[in-house]
Scaffold this motif. Sequence first.
Motif, mmCIF file in Angstrom:
data_model
loop_
_atom_site.group_PDB
_atom_site.id
_atom_site.type_symbol
_atom_site.label_atom_id
_atom_site.label_comp_id
_atom_site.label_asym_id
_atom_site.label_seq_id
_atom_site.Cartn_x
_atom_site.Cartn_y
_atom_site.Cartn_z
ATOM 1 N N GLY A 1 -36.773 -34.583 -89.056
ATOM 2 C CA GLY A 1 -36.633 -35.778 -89.897
ATOM 3 C C GLY A 1 -37.781 -36.747 -89.669
ATOM 4 N N ASP A 2 -37.587 -37.962 -90.159
ATOM 5 C CA ASP A 2 -38.693 -38.933 -90.175
ATOM 6 C C ASP A 2 -39.201 -39.326 -88.794
ATOM 7 O OD1 ASP A 2 -39.014 -38.917 -92.859
ATOM 8 O OD2 ASP A 2 -38.254 -40.940 -93.234
ATOM 9 N N ASN A 3 -38.374 -39.181 -87.756
ATOM 10 C CA ASN A 3 -38.879 -39.501 -86.414
ATOM 11 C C ASN A 3 -39.930 -38.496 -85.952
ATOM 12 O OD1 ASN A 3 -36.179 -38.158 -86.474
ATOM 13 N ND2 ASN A 3 -36.769 -37.591 -84.408
ATOM 14 N N PHE B 1 -28.631 -53.458 -100.228
ATOM 15 C CA PHE B 1 -28.229 -52.993 -101.567
ATOM 16 C C PHE B 1 -27.173 -51.891 -101.458
ATOM 17 C CE2 PHE B 1 -33.029 -53.529 -102.575
ATOM 18 C CZ PHE B 1 -32.889 -54.902 -102.643
ATOM 19 N N LYS B 2 -27.464 -50.896 -100.582
ATOM 20 C CA LYS B 2 -26.611 -49.702 -100.563
ATOM 21 C C LYS B 2 -25.258 -49.971 -99.931
ATOM 22 C CE LYS B 2 -30.493 -46.638 -100.558
ATOM 23 N NZ LYS B 2 -31.384 -45.803 -99.800
ATOM 24 N N GLU B 3 -25.275 -50.767 -98.864
ATOM 25 C CA GLU B 3 -24.010 -50.959 -98.135
ATOM 26 C C GLU B 3 -23.171 -52.080 -98.753
ATOM 27 O OE1 GLU B 3 -24.563 -50.794 -93.959
ATOM 28 O OE2 GLU B 3 -22.461 -51.217 -93.528
ATOM 29 N N ALA C 1 -33.876 -54.418 -96.784
ATOM 30 C CA ALA C 1 -33.265 -54.840 -98.053
ATOM 31 C C ALA C 1 -32.518 -53.671 -98.701
ATOM 32 C CB ALA C 1 -34.339 -55.372 -98.991
ATOM 33 N N THR C 2 -33.026 -52.450 -98.549
ATOM 34 C CA THR C 2 -32.342 -51.300 -99.169
ATOM 35 C C THR C 2 -30.957 -51.102 -98.536
ATOM 36 O OG1 THR C 2 -33.174 -49.538 -97.729
ATOM 37 C CG2 THR C 2 -34.552 -50.119 -99.615
ATOM 38 N N ALA C 3 -30.860 -51.448 -97.234
ATOM 39 C CA ALA C 3 -29.562 -51.335 -96.559
ATOM 40 C C ALA C 3 -28.581 -52.346 -97.171
ATOM 41 C CB ALA C 3 -29.730 -51.570 -95.070
ATOM 42 N N PRO D 1 -29.949 -37.184 -93.335
ATOM 43 C CA PRO D 1 -30.118 -35.856 -93.937
ATOM 44 C C PRO D 1 -30.672 -34.822 -92.951
ATOM 45 C CG PRO D 1 -31.309 -37.553 -95.194
ATOM 46 C CD PRO D 1 -30.573 -38.255 -94.103
ATOM 47 N N ALA D 2 -31.532 -35.231 -92.015
ATOM 48 C CA ALA D 2 -32.093 -34.259 -91.063
ATOM 49 C C ALA D 2 -31.047 -33.862 -90.022
ATOM 50 C CB ALA D 2 -33.334 -34.834 -90.387
ATOM 51 N N GLY D 3 -30.506 -34.859 -89.311
ATOM 52 C CA GLY D 3 -29.571 -34.574 -88.217
ATOM 53 C C GLY D 3 -28.303 -33.892 -88.704
ATOM 54 N N ARG E 1 -23.887 -45.680 -79.844
ATOM 55 C CA ARG E 1 -25.338 -45.721 -79.666
ATOM 56 C C ARG E 1 -25.767 -44.935 -78.443
ATOM 57 N NH1 ARG E 1 -26.505 -52.111 -80.619
ATOM 58 N NH2 ARG E 1 -26.597 -51.935 -82.867
ATOM 59 N N VAL E 2 -26.851 -44.199 -78.581
ATOM 60 C CA VAL E 2 -27.443 -43.534 -77.416
ATOM 61 C C VAL E 2 -28.358 -44.556 -76.768
ATOM 62 C CG1 VAL E 2 -28.971 -41.686 -76.653
ATOM 63 C CG2 VAL E 2 -27.353 -41.279 -78.529
ATOM 64 N N TRP E 3 -28.113 -44.859 -75.482
ATOM 65 C CA TRP E 3 -28.981 -45.859 -74.840
ATOM 66 C C TRP E 3 -29.846 -45.271 -73.734
ATOM 67 C CZ3 TRP E 3 -28.684 -47.191 -69.696
ATOM 68 C CH2 TRP E 3 -27.503 -46.854 -69.017
ATOM 69 N N VAL F 1 -23.974 -37.764 -82.896
ATOM 70 C CA VAL F 1 -23.772 -39.173 -82.528
ATOM 71 C C VAL F 1 -24.588 -40.050 -83.467
ATOM 72 C CG1 VAL F 1 -24.012 -40.875 -80.667
ATOM 73 C CG2 VAL F 1 -23.666 -38.469 -80.106
ATOM 74 N N ASP F 2 -23.983 -41.118 -83.951
ATOM 75 C CA ASP F 2 -24.736 -42.050 -84.798
ATOM 76 C C ASP F 2 -24.197 -43.454 -84.627
ATOM 77 O OD1 ASP F 2 -25.885 -43.497 -87.132
ATOM 78 O OD2 ASP F 2 -26.616 -41.507 -87.642
ATOM 79 N N GLU F 3 -25.100 -44.415 -84.668
ATOM 80 C CA GLU F 3 -24.645 -45.803 -84.501
ATOM 81 C C GLU F 3 -24.047 -46.368 -85.782
ATOM 82 O OE1 GLU F 3 -27.984 -48.038 -83.088
ATOM 83 O OE2 GLU F 3 -29.294 -47.360 -84.699
ATOM 84 N N GLY G 1 -27.256 -41.546 -92.865
ATOM 85 C CA GLY G 1 -28.546 -42.121 -92.460
ATOM 86 C C GLY G 1 -28.928 -43.300 -93.341
ATOM 87 N N GLN G 2 -30.217 -43.539 -93.413
ATOM 88 C CA GLN G 2 -30.691 -44.713 -94.161
ATOM 89 C C GLN G 2 -30.614 -44.480 -95.659
ATOM 90 O OE1 GLN G 2 -31.087 -47.349 -92.702
ATOM 91 N NE2 GLN G 2 -31.715 -46.925 -90.601
ATOM 92 N N ILE G 3 -31.000 -43.287 -96.091
ATOM 93 C CA ILE G 3 -31.106 -43.076 -97.542
ATOM 94 C C ILE G 3 -29.738 -42.900 -98.201
ATOM 95 C CG2 ILE G 3 -31.635 -40.576 -97.241
ATOM 96 C CD1 ILE G 3 -33.585 -41.616 -99.837
ATOM 97 N N TRP G 4 -28.831 -42.197 -97.511
ATOM 98 C CA TRP G 4 -27.505 -41.957 -98.084
ATOM 99 C C TRP G 4 -26.455 -42.782 -97.333
ATOM 100 C CZ3 TRP G 4 -28.545 -35.990 -97.657
ATOM 101 C CH2 TRP G 4 -29.510 -35.647 -98.612
#
Length: 476
Positions: free
Chosen positions: A307-309, A140-142, A136-138, A11-13, A79-81, A30-32, A38-41
């Motif tokens: 965002g959360d970071n 459930f959602k995925e 665990a939420t991942a 949601p932030a990025g 992934r950004v490395w 960019v996203d892995e 993200g995590q929530i959506w």
Amino acid sequence: MYDATIIGSGPAGANAALEAHDLGLKVLIVDEQRDAGGQIWRVKSKSILSAPSTEASIKGDALRERLKQSSIEVKFETRVWHIDKNEEKNWIINLVSKDGSHSVLSKALIIATGAQERVIPVQGWTLPGVVGLAGATALFKEHMMVPGKSTVVAGSGPLVFFVASEVIRLGGSVAAVVSINGFSDWIKALPAMVLNPKLLWQGIKWIGDLYLKRVPLYWRHGIRSFEGLGHVVGVNVRKANKKWYLRHDPNIFIAADSVCYGHGLMPSIEASRLAGAVHTYEPALGGWVPFTDENGRTTVPYLYVCGDNAGILGAQAAPHRGRLAAYAMVEDLNETLPEDLLAKRKAEKKLLKWASIFGKAATGLSILQPGAGGLISKQTEVCRCEGINRLEIEKEVKTGALSPNAVKSGTRCGMGPCGGRFCSESMALITEQATGKTRAEIGLPTARPPLRPVAMDEIAKDLNYDDLPIPGVSPL
Ligand SMILES: Cc1cc2nc3c(=O)[nH]c(=O)nc-3n(C[C@H](O)[C@H](O)[C@H](O)COP(=O)(O)OP(=O)(O)OC[C@H]3O[C@@H](n4cnc5c(N)ncnc54)[C@H](O)[C@@H]3O)c2cc1C
């Protein structure tokens, strides 16, 4: 060359990217993960596409659609490395995907890498069947999967109750909920949570449902050990006090074939550290955070975080933080911000202020208490990549290794594939207890690439060993 690269499409990025694109910038995101959200959506896997929608999937689908409709360039499963700067002070962002590694150049960089979960290691926590609460939420959602037939859900903060309610919704059974927070901690957080009645009601419903379903609820209890040989078969639980010290009472054994366990979230700061930003230790925001102004500008020119970071404030706050970072970036790149955006910025700040009150109250339930380090027994494996236990870390500290770098080089704790993302928090907890120093005094290990595992031949690519200069004989 991009005007702006954004790492993370949560949601932030994603909102930072959409806003920057609407304001005329050439944007790369960019996203892995396989898609934005993200995590929530989190995006659903193909096998459950026809499953009934949830609020999270609806919001995620809307965000993904907006990105698709825009001409923002996206690189998923990438992934950004590594992050670096060239001589012209442009960002070099090194990426790795299934097609190999390559780099992109960008004038400005927004880091929106979100959070990672904090799991305080306890004897037996590496047994199969034990999963992180957030992990665990991942699941459930995925995949709409539950971790086992009978699950203990344990730890701190709101995720405990969300995870327990999801296990039941998806057809699993909850053997018990073990919350290190007391009911009174929740009552104390209520005044701030009242500001978001919808989320508060959701929380009350989760807890109410557990009582109705007669799920045993152990308030102010902690896990002493996970039991099992080859697979978890249950947990030993003890009553705790407000400071998270476990009492010397007899263990209460709860049988289960799976456990979801965690102690809140920590900002994912590896990328902002590698990019050179100054960080400070803020327990109320989940731990170490980049030092920023109120718009997400870091101490490094043309580097922004949102965002959360940038501190755990949750999903409600994330879109506002994303848009504020985008405005700051546009203002710095164009050396001005149009009048209408000044008004928009003011409105975003107001909304962020309200969302932050709820976010901070939720994060507050997982602020580590003094007894947290004591949950890690002497033989508990702390660094699972390298197999290092608490005793080995303590010995290293006692022989004079006082900084995380010294402990790391003496024990190899944090030198495995996770790069210390999971164990450096526990290493700091142990050092804190052994030395009496504060987290800020202990500090962090040096930030080094790779941020994510990358194959050596991807980095070395065209390197010919014969081209390496051989140093001459040094003069005597
Ligand atoms: C595992 C997990 C599960 C969570 N589940 C919930 C939940 O169910 N409910 C809830 O209210 N909150 C949940 N949270 C908290 C929630 O993530 C945040 O409040 C919200 O998603 C924050 O949005 P964000 O945009 O800041 O970060 P995120 O949504 O986390 O997005 C960050 C994105 O950055 C990407 N990323 C990170 N590092 C890299 C890299 N090096 N290269 C490429 N991409 C990268 C990630 O893949 C991710 O998509 C969870 C957190 C975690 C860590």
